[in-house]
Scaffold this active site. Structure first.
Site, PDB file in Angstrom:
ATOM      1  N   LYS A  50       0.827  -1.205   0.000  1.00  0.00           N
ATOM      2  CA  LYS A  50       0.000   0.000   0.000  1.00  0.00           C
ATOM      3  C   LYS A  50       0.866   1.262   0.000  1.00  0.00           C
ATOM      4  O   LYS A  50       0.669   2.174  -0.796  1.00  0.00           O
ATOM      5  CB  LYS A  50      -0.932   0.002   1.210  1.00  0.00           C
ATOM      6  CG  LYS A  50      -1.886   1.203   1.231  1.00  0.00           C
ATOM      7  CD  LYS A  50      -2.689   1.268   2.525  1.00  0.00           C
ATOM      8  CE  LYS A  50      -3.661   0.137   2.652  1.00  0.00           C
ATOM      9  NZ  LYS A  50      -4.554   0.297   3.833  1.00  0.00           N
ATOM     10  N   GLU A  85      -4.299 -11.785  14.219  1.00  0.00           N
ATOM     11  CA  GLU A  85      -3.879 -10.391  14.105  1.00  0.00           C
ATOM     12  C   GLU A  85      -5.037  -9.451  14.442  1.00  0.00           C
ATOM     13  O   GLU A  85      -4.817  -8.333  14.916  1.00  0.00           O
ATOM     14  CB  GLU A  85      -3.363 -10.101  12.690  1.00  0.00           C
ATOM     15  CG  GLU A  85      -2.617  -8.775  12.571  1.00  0.00           C
ATOM     16  CD  GLU A  85      -1.862  -8.624  11.277  1.00  0.00           C
ATOM     17  OE1 GLU A  85      -0.642  -8.876  11.257  1.00  0.00           O
ATOM     18  OE2 GLU A  85      -2.496  -8.267  10.260  1.00  0.00           O
ATOM     19  N   GLY A  94      -5.121  -4.761   5.511  1.00  0.00           N
ATOM     20  CA  GLY A  94      -4.301  -5.725   4.773  1.00  0.00           C
ATOM     21  C   GLY A  94      -4.877  -7.124   4.761  1.00  0.00           C
ATOM     22  O   GLY A  94      -4.930  -7.781   3.715  1.00  0.00           O
TER      23      GLY A  94
END
Length: 544
Positions: free
Chosen positions: A203, A350, A264
């Protein structure tokens, strides 16, 4: 108020003391399967083999309501900035919206921008797959190398493998993520510069691992006889940093954009999925998006007690917080889903590996589980011993297709038999009396000595998830199902599922230590780290 002080949490703490013998529950209720199963989006979820009763589910749904799950769902789909620590909206659901759908953020509909990128991807994908796009010697592209890490690698890699049945067989796909040079060197040994397309997925176009691998790829490419101008024919970028992309040598026309509201690990639906689109074609990529949209609509509109992601989330909270089960296994009986558990590791751990609430309070209860898994039947000959007879209880999700993509002999019937047998064995177990009866043909002393080793405690929970066959649409629904499950658990635990501050400290320290390894000047560290750095620098090889 912390969620563990809520009325429903306290009620569940008392409720867990009741008898949850699964065999008894099935004997008492012949309709248990129909009572605790639900179908939608091409999926059947059977959650009857869990330590639950109707009262359990009522209390868990009450907990969800107390935690504001309904409002949380509305806020996410409404474009509110629910990623509070980064002040961002969370709109990966908009990435799979139809053109007529509306997703508002800060007064603007983001859907048209999403479809402009999809159209850009479609144009590029058509050129590469048809052979209109050629390399610097005029040859067609035969290999695509995706260079990324985390969500820019795991998602595309998982989906490309999962849908390889639908893949263009004239193009090979490779994924590079690890900073260990072995990863990219082994890939570069398999490809030719004149027929290889590199996708650089970052990104910011500053990610250390990705840019290190990207520069290695560029150096290799130029060393094969290509010129600086040829980079534009062989490298494309998935990024928002146009200047960095230009500096690398990539034509901005070959830069595919996405937005800061795309996390992400939720990005495979965006331009990050370009490798997927190149693999299976844009029509199939849109089917993948449509399957996710199907699950989005189900999640958004279905009552909590019939809502597949919500049910899975509540069962996870039930086991993590009230039974103390620390891990969860995802076990696909589908070889195409080989990377699915690994993908979900990142998505879940995560997202919900947090110890502080959105309000900045330390939690007083367990949050995200350790998630792991492996395709069946391989896992049966690896870790199922622990699942069946170990001292650690691991709730499991078993997934399987009712219809195989490869109908060879009796392979699929054997696979289905194993799928069914494992959930039954985990639930029923085998008593000492049953074992003794089985061993009645042996001498009594020998039978008694052996019997205890063949006892299975049973009463071990599992979910069964069956889909007709693994299509792009089905896979889209499966992935979105787990995305929403993770979100609901984060809402109940009052944590932010959409940041990942836990990866930052290691990155910062690595930058400092890299400078020390390169210059030989060691800074202030603990004695262990200092000793390790000194050992590495003092080795004879370090001077070469």
């Amino acid at each position: 108020m912390m969620i563990d002080h809520s009325i429903s949490w306290q009620a569940l703490q008392a409720h867990v003391q009741e008898d949850f013998s699964l065999q008894k529950l099935f004997q008492q209720d012949p309709q248990r399967f129909s009572r605790f199963s639900v179908q939608d989006c091409g999926l059947l979820l059977d959650y009857s083999k869990n330590r639950i009763t109707e009262k359990t589910m009522e209390l868990l749904v009450a907990l969800a309501k107390e935690a504001g799950v309904d409002q949380g769902i509305s806020d996410m789909f409404g474009g509110k900035r629910i990623n509070t620590t980064e002040n961002r909206a969370v709109l990966h659901t908009a990435l799979r919206a139809y053109p007529e759908d509306v997703f508002m953020m800060d007064g603007c509909d983001v859907v048209q921008g999403v479809h402009r990128v999809l159209d850009h991807m479609e144009d590029f994908t058509h050129k590469v797959r048809s052979g209109l796009w050629t390399g610097f010697t005029g040859k067609k592209i035969c290999d695509v190398v995706n260079i990324g890490i985390g969500g820019s690698d795991l998602g595309p890699k998982m989906v490309t493998e999962a849908l390889s049945f639908y893949q263009d067989k004239n193009i090979r796909f490779h994924f590079v993520s690890n900073i260990d040079a072995t990863h990219i060197v082994r890939i570069l040994e398999q490809v030719q510069a004149e027929t290889t397309l590199f996708i650089i997925a970052s990104k910011t176009f500053t990610t250390q691992e990705t840019l290190t691998n990207a520069h290695t790829a560029r150096h290799w490419f130029l060393a094969q006889g290509a010129s600086q101008g040829d980079i534009a024919k062989h490298f494309v970028a998935l990024s928002t940093n146009e200047q960095a992309v230009r500096d690398f040598g990539i034509d901005p026309d070959n830069m595919f954009a996405f937005w800061d509201w795309v996390g992400g690990r939720y990005s495979l639906w965006s331009a990050i999925g370009l490798s997927i689109a190149l693999s299976i074609g844009m029509d199939n990529f849109r089917e993948l998006l449509s399957g996710a949209r199907d699950m989005d609509l189900h999640f958004k509109s279905t009552p909590l007690d019939k809502n597949i992601p919500v049910i899975l989330a509540l069962l996870g909270v039930w086991y993590r917080n009230f039974w103390g089960f620390a891990s969860h296994a995802v076990l696909p009986y589908d070889q195409y889903l080989e990377y699915f558990p690994r993908y979900l590791q990142q998505a879940d751990m995560e997202s919900n590996g947090k110890a502080v609430t959105k309000d900045g309070q330390e939690v007083s209860y367990a949050t995200g589980p350790i998630l792991w898994g492996e395709p069946g039947t391989n896992g049966q000959h690896a870790f199922y011993q622990l699942l069946h007879q170990g001292t650690t209880i691991v709730p499991c999700d078993f997934l399987v297709a009712a219809t195989p993509l490869h109908n060879v002999g009796d392979h699929h019937q054997v696979l289905l038999a194993n799928f069914l047998a494992q959930t039954e064995a985990l639930m029923c177990g085998r008593t000492l009396a049953e074992v003794q009866q089985e061993l009645a043909c042996l001498p009594a002393q020998e039978a008694n000595a052996l019997a205890i080793h063949k006892v299975f405690p049973g009463n071990r929970p599992s979910n069964s998830i069956i889909y007709d066959r693994l299509t792009p649409r089905t896979l889209g629904s499966l992935i979105a199902m787990y995305e929403h499950k993770i979100f609901v658990q984060g809402l109940i635990w009052q944590i932010n599922s959409y940041d990942q501050m836990g990866v930052e400290l290691g990155k910062k320290l690595a930058t400092t230590l890299l400078n020390e390894l390169q210059t030989g000047k060691i800074g202030a560290h603990d004695s262990s780290t200092t000793g390790l750095v000194r050992y590495l620098l003092d080795r004879p090889e370090a001077s070469h």
